[in-house]
Scaffold this active site. Structure first.
Site, PDB file in Angstrom:
ATOM      1  N   GLY A 236       0.812  -1.208   0.000  1.00 39.73           N
ATOM      2  CA  GLY A 236       0.000   0.000   0.000  1.00 39.73           C
ATOM      3  C   GLY A 236       0.846   1.259   0.000  1.00 39.73           C
ATOM      4  O   GLY A 236       2.073   1.223   0.114  1.00 39.73           O
ATOM      5  N   CYS A 237       0.200   2.403  -0.113  1.00 36.92           N
ATOM      6  CA  CYS A 237       0.896   3.691  -0.173  1.00 36.92           C
ATOM      7  C   CYS A 237       1.690   3.956   1.112  1.00 36.92           C
ATOM      8  O   CYS A 237       1.173   3.785   2.222  1.00 36.92           O
ATOM      9  CB  CYS A 237      -0.106   4.826  -0.370  1.00 36.92           C
ATOM     10  SG  CYS A 237      -0.850   4.871  -2.018  1.00 36.92           S
TER      11      CYS A 237
END
Length: 328
Positions: A236-237
């Site tokens: 994920g980011c």
């Protein structure tokens, strides 16, 4: 970074190949230059490091190094270095070991792994030298560790699109993950906190394809309390980002995983786009899992950087903390 910040000394970042010729060549150069009237100020360890990195150094780099290491007769140093480099080229050195970067709170923000001289190497990070010692001891003495016995490719748990708003990611991986023998996971919803605790302590590999690092399903303070067995790939980011607050050291979920003993943590230094990071993850997993026994994950971490369309933005974002792991 490589050209303007490190310049001719970029080779000092490279791990020295396991090659006895480096020792003998460096000793011979220093012995010749130590004669009366020559250059007694040349350091043997520095010469060895330069020779080991000669494949990434240009002629102008060698000239600059000679000027830096010898104030008395740089030309003589250069001639000795060039002759040794030519001899090394005729019989290339063996494979370099893994490189572990221990970066301060400012340098950790930069994608060192994507510099041209490091891009093809097996590179990981650790927060400090004490962590490195701990991981080496674990790999050597704890037989039940993933570091020591490898990853069972059937002992995998995945969390795919837990917030339900990444349809492309779900389409890319859903059927493939469900077909893999022994794999278990959830799609379109989050796992329970109790389940994630069990996964991190008992599975060999944990895959997270959602937003962030999944902190909403298991907070960092809870991760830190575990004895983590599973290598964790959290795509994920900013999942591997460390946040700086004033003069304090950086903080982030990756450090909680490290303190829990996670053998390897793969995450992103900054925010990424879902389709491009999906390309990265697919290339990484297919390449590594299909490679068979003893395949090292770090080799495929480097290979997969070319899969995204934005190779130097999305492809440079994933970094690894921990030591190399391989398939059983």
């Amino acid at each position: 970074m490589e050209k303007d910040a490190l310049g001719c000394w970029k080779g000092l970042l490279l791990p020295s190949p396991r090659d006895a010729r480096l020792d003998s060549e460096a000793a011979a150069i220093c012995a010749l230059l130590a004669r009366p009237g020559d250059c007694p100020d040349v350091d043997e360890e520095l010469v060895k490091a330069v020779l080991g990195a000669s494949h990434v150094l240009s002629d102008s780099d060698l000239r600059r190094i000679a000027e830096e290491v010898s104030a008395t007769d740089p030309r003589k140093v250069l001639l000795r270095l060039e002759a040794a480099v030519e001899r090394m080229k005729s019989h290339p050195a063996g494979q370099s070991p893994q490189l572990v970067l221990i970066l301060d709170k400012h340098l950790q923000r930069l994608p060192w792994e994507s510099m041209p001289s490091l891009r093809a190497l097996c590179v990981s990070r650790l927060p400090s030298f004490h962590f490195l010692l701990g991981y080496v001891v674990t790999k050597k003495h704890q037989v039940r560790s993933v570091l020591a016995e490898g990853v069972n490719p059937s002992s995998v748990y995945y969390v795919l699109n837990p917030q339900g708003n990444l349809p492309n990611t779900e389409r890319t991986f859903k059927d493939w993950f469900r077909r893999r023998p022994g794999w278990e996971g959830v799609v379109g919803r989050g796992p329970s906190e109790e389940k994630l605790r069990s996964v991190l302590c008992n599975r060999d590999l944990y895959l997270y394809a959602g937003h962030g690092a999944g902190v909403r399903f298991l907070e960092g303070q809870e991760v830190q309390k575990l004895s983590c067995r599973a290598a964790s790939l959290l795509l994920g980011c900013s999942s591997a980002a460390l946040v700086l607050r004033g003069d304090l050291e950086g903080v982030g979920i990756v450090l909680k995983y490290m303190m829990a003993g996670c053998p390897l943590f793969l995450g992103n230094l900054w925010d990424v786009t879902d389709k491009d990071i999906d390309r990265y993850m697919e290339n990484l997993l297919r390449g590594w899992l299909d490679a068979g026994s003893e395949a090292s994950l770090l080799e495929y971490v480097a290979h997969a950087r070319t899969a995204p369309k934005l190779k130097y933005l999305i492809g440079a974002s994933p970094v690894v903390y921990g030591l190399s792991i391989s398939l059983q």
